[in-house]
Scaffold this motif. Sequence first.
Motif, PDB file in Angstrom:
ATOM      1  N   ILE A  83     -20.566 -29.504 -28.168  1.00 25.48           N
ATOM      2  CA  ILE A  83     -21.091 -29.282 -26.814  1.00 25.48           C
ATOM      3  C   ILE A  83     -21.542 -27.828 -26.661  1.00 25.48           C
ATOM      4  O   ILE A  83     -22.605 -27.554 -26.076  1.00 25.48           O
ATOM      5  N   ARG A  84     -20.761 -26.894 -27.179  1.00 24.36           N
ATOM      6  CA  ARG A  84     -21.139 -25.474 -27.124  1.00 24.36           C
ATOM      7  C   ARG A  84     -22.481 -25.267 -27.823  1.00 24.36           C
ATOM      8  O   ARG A  84     -23.348 -24.554 -27.337  1.00 24.36           O
ATOM      9  N   GLU A  85     -22.656 -25.901 -28.956  1.00 28.72           N
ATOM     10  CA  GLU A  85     -23.919 -25.785 -29.699  1.00 28.72           C
ATOM     11  C   GLU A  85     -25.076 -26.385 -28.893  1.00 28.72           C
ATOM     12  O   GLU A  85     -26.192 -25.854 -28.895  1.00 28.72           O
ATOM     13  N   LEU A  86     -24.810 -27.453 -28.185  1.00 30.67           N
ATOM     14  CA  LEU A  86     -25.833 -28.068 -27.338  1.00 30.67           C
ATOM     15  C   LEU A  86     -26.296 -27.093 -26.253  1.00 30.67           C
ATOM     16  O   LEU A  86     -27.502 -26.931 -26.016  1.00 30.67           O
ATOM     17  N   TYR A  87     -25.361 -26.422 -25.614  1.00 34.87           N
ATOM     18  CA  TYR A  87     -25.706 -25.419 -24.607  1.00 34.87           C
ATOM     19  C   TYR A  87     -26.517 -24.285 -25.232  1.00 34.87           C
ATOM     20  O   TYR A  87     -27.507 -23.824 -24.658  1.00 34.87           O
ATOM     21  N   ARG A  88     -26.104 -23.839 -26.404  1.00 35.08           N
ATOM     22  CA  ARG A  88     -26.821 -22.747 -27.066  1.00 35.08           C
ATOM     23  C   ARG A  88     -28.255 -23.148 -27.388  1.00 35.08           C
ATOM     24  O   ARG A  88     -29.199 -22.402 -27.118  1.00 35.08           O
ATOM     25  N   LEU A  89     -28.429 -24.342 -27.928  1.00 35.68           N
ATOM     26  CA  LEU A  89     -29.770 -24.815 -28.278  1.00 35.68           C
ATOM     27  C   LEU A  89     -30.643 -24.996 -27.040  1.00 35.68           C
ATOM     28  O   LEU A  89     -31.840 -24.696 -27.074  1.00 35.68           O
ATOM     29  N   ASN A  90     -30.050 -25.471 -25.958  1.00 32.03           N
ATOM     30  CA  ASN A  90     -30.838 -25.636 -24.738  1.00 32.03           C
ATOM     31  C   ASN A  90     -31.244 -24.281 -24.166  1.00 32.03           C
ATOM     32  O   ASN A  90     -32.371 -24.109 -23.700  1.00 32.03           O
ATOM     33  N   ARG A  91     -30.328 -23.296 -24.189  1.00 33.58           N
ATOM     34  CA  ARG A  91     -30.689 -21.947 -23.719  1.00 33.58           C
ATOM     35  C   ARG A  91     -31.839 -21.384 -24.552  1.00 33.58           C
ATOM     36  O   ARG A  91     -32.768 -20.783 -24.013  1.00 33.58           O
ATOM     37  N   GLU A  92     -31.782 -21.606 -25.851  1.00 33.96           N
ATOM     38  CA  GLU A  92     -32.852 -21.125 -26.726  1.00 33.96           C
ATOM     39  C   GLU A  92     -34.172 -21.808 -26.376  1.00 33.96           C
ATOM     40  O   GLU A  92     -35.221 -21.174 -26.310  1.00 33.96           O
ATOM     41  N   LEU A 133     -11.384 -30.099 -30.419  1.00 30.13           N
ATOM     42  CA  LEU A 133     -12.043 -28.824 -30.714  1.00 30.13           C
ATOM     43  C   LEU A 133     -13.415 -29.041 -31.355  1.00 30.13           C
ATOM     44  O   LEU A 133     -14.358 -28.292 -31.081  1.00 30.13           O
ATOM     45  N   ALA A 134     -13.509 -30.059 -32.196  1.00 32.14           N
ATOM     46  CA  ALA A 134     -14.810 -30.358 -32.816  1.00 32.14           C
ATOM     47  C   ALA A 134     -15.830 -30.769 -31.755  1.00 32.14           C
ATOM     48  O   ALA A 134     -16.996 -30.353 -31.801  1.00 32.14           O
ATOM     49  N   TRP A 135     -15.392 -31.561 -30.778  1.00 33.50           N
ATOM     50  CA  TRP A 135     -16.295 -31.970 -29.703  1.00 33.50           C
ATOM     51  C   TRP A 135     -16.688 -30.782 -28.837  1.00 33.50           C
ATOM     52  O   TRP A 135     -17.845 -30.665 -28.420  1.00 33.50           O
TER      53      TRP A 135
END
Length: 182
Positions: free
Chosen positions: A8-17, A2-4
């Motif tokens: 990864i979810r945060e990585l997608y969010r940052l890239n979208r931003e 779940l931590a991983w």
Amino acid sequence: ALAWLGRIRELYRLNRERLRHAPGTPEFTAADALLRAQIDAIAAQRDAELADDKLREPCRKALESLKEHWSGLTLFVNDPRIPMDNNYGERLIRNPAVGRKNYYGSGAEWAGRLAMMRFTIFATLVLWKINPREWLTWYFEACAANNGNAPDNPAEFLPWNLSAARLKELQSPNGVGGPNSS
């Protein structure tokens, strides 16, 4: 796990931003720095977990694979035109892959070539936002006008060779396929 997934979810969010801003702008630069910091944090976490002698084999195997493929998985960082994943490409080939055993003549080589050509044509039309029904009608009318044969210059039917007026005429105002398409 779940931590991983959270990382990864945060990585997608940052890239979208980051992609919301034009390259070279202060907003892009700030978002790019946050994305790169997340990439560095993920790499550090991966290496820290791999250094743990008590790490169970399934987890070790996944993290070793992550490390081995790291350069390919992070190509999008230095070139924002590269998508983070291939989901779009996977969706494009879904219908041919799912239906391949149901299509008429699927066991014949000629049928496979024909299906490949048709899927290529339709995928190209979709990418250019051209209504396939409108395009096919135009093409078949040209075939009929040529005594039932393919047009003498098929290149004139390629989306990138169309005039702006013809392209606009073939594009559906309600999206690809239009309201009455099947």
